[in-house]
Motif scaffolding. Sequence first.
Motif, short mmCIF file in Angstrom:
data_model
loop_
_atom_site.label_atom_id
_atom_site.label_comp_id
_atom_site.label_asym_id
_atom_site.label_seq_id
_atom_site.Cartn_x
_atom_site.Cartn_y
_atom_site.Cartn_z
N ASP A 15 35.20 -44.91 104.52
CA ASP A 15 34.52 -43.63 104.31
C ASP A 15 33.03 -43.79 103.99
O ASP A 15 32.36 -42.82 103.68
CB ASP A 15 35.21 -42.82 103.22
N VAL A 16 32.53 -45.01 104.10
CA VAL A 16 31.11 -45.30 103.86
C VAL A 16 30.45 -45.69 105.17
O VAL A 16 30.91 -46.60 105.86
CB VAL A 16 30.93 -46.43 102.82
N LYS A 17 29.38 -44.99 105.53
CA LYS A 17 28.61 -45.37 106.72
C LYS A 17 27.70 -46.51 106.29
O LYS A 17 26.87 -46.36 105.39
CB LYS A 17 27.78 -44.18 107.21
N PRO A 18 27.85 -47.69 106.91
CA PRO A 18 27.09 -48.86 106.46
C PRO A 18 25.59 -48.76 106.72
O PRO A 18 25.15 -47.98 107.57
CB PRO A 18 27.70 -50.01 107.26
N PRO A 19 24.81 -49.55 105.98
CA PRO A 19 23.37 -49.58 106.22
C PRO A 19 23.06 -50.18 107.59
O PRO A 19 23.86 -50.94 108.13
CB PRO A 19 22.82 -50.48 105.12
N ARG A 76 14.49 -54.39 105.34
CA ARG A 76 14.58 -53.00 104.93
C ARG A 76 15.72 -52.36 105.73
O ARG A 76 15.88 -52.64 106.92
CB ARG A 76 13.27 -52.24 105.18
N PHE A 77 16.49 -51.52 105.07
CA PHE A 77 17.67 -50.91 105.67
C PHE A 77 17.62 -49.39 105.53
O PHE A 77 16.98 -48.87 104.62
CB PHE A 77 18.94 -51.39 104.94
N SER A 78 18.34 -48.72 106.41
CA SER A 78 18.69 -47.34 106.11
C SER A 78 19.82 -47.47 105.10
O SER A 78 20.66 -48.35 105.22
CB SER A 78 19.16 -46.61 107.37
N PRO A 79 19.86 -46.65 104.06
CA PRO A 79 20.90 -46.84 103.05
C PRO A 79 22.29 -46.48 103.57
O PRO A 79 22.43 -45.71 104.53
CB PRO A 79 20.48 -45.89 101.92
N ALA A 80 23.30 -47.04 102.93
CA ALA A 80 24.67 -46.64 103.22
C ALA A 80 24.84 -45.20 102.79
O ALA A 80 24.17 -44.73 101.87
CB ALA A 80 25.65 -47.54 102.47
N MET A 81 25.74 -44.48 103.46
CA MET A 81 25.96 -43.07 103.14
C MET A 81 27.43 -42.82 102.81
O MET A 81 28.32 -43.33 103.49
CB MET A 81 25.53 -42.19 104.33
N ALA A 86 23.07 -41.12 99.76
CA ALA A 86 22.72 -42.54 99.87
C ALA A 86 23.35 -43.28 98.69
O ALA A 86 23.25 -42.83 97.55
CB ALA A 86 21.20 -42.72 99.86
N VAL A 87 24.03 -44.39 98.99
CA VAL A 87 24.73 -45.16 97.95
C VAL A 87 24.48 -46.65 98.15
O VAL A 87 24.21 -47.10 99.26
CB VAL A 87 26.25 -44.88 97.97
N PRO A 88 24.57 -47.45 97.08
CA PRO A 88 24.48 -48.90 97.25
C PRO A 88 25.76 -49.43 97.90
O PRO A 88 26.83 -48.84 97.73
CB PRO A 88 24.35 -49.44 95.82
N CYS A 89 25.64 -50.49 98.65
CA CYS A 89 26.82 -51.12 99.22
C CYS A 89 26.55 -52.60 99.44
O CYS A 89 25.42 -53.06 99.36
CB CYS A 89 27.26 -50.43 100.50
N GLU A 90 27.62 -53.33 99.68
CA GLU A 90 27.49 -54.77 99.92
C GLU A 90 27.80 -55.08 101.37
O GLU A 90 28.53 -54.35 102.03
CB GLU A 90 28.40 -55.55 98.98
#
Length: 100
Positions: A15-19, A76-81, A86-90
């Motif tokens: 459910d998280v769109k990756p960066p 530099r990334f587009s953030p995870a969504m 926008a959320v942090p992710c690994e």
Amino acid sequence: MPQTNAGTPIYRGKDVKPPRILYATEPVSPRGTQGDAIVIVHIIVNEKGLVEQEKVIRSPGPEFDAPALAAIRQYRFSPAMHDKQAVPCEMQVTISFRHL
């Protein structure tokens, strides 16, 4: 749920769109090395799309670790969504060293 150094939860899952990588730099090959090499780095991308934490997972030798980490810190990334936020992710990133 794992957390960043600042205590923010790290999101992951379907459910998280990756960066996505927006900007990447080529690593500087260590002196005295020949041939191509690959370093795999585990990173945490914060909600602003910046690399917040990084750790070498696989490397052909310690001489490649510092240049790989120096390169990934400039990415530099587009953030995870998650739910339009926008959320942090690994994630893991492959850094390639190519000798021409």
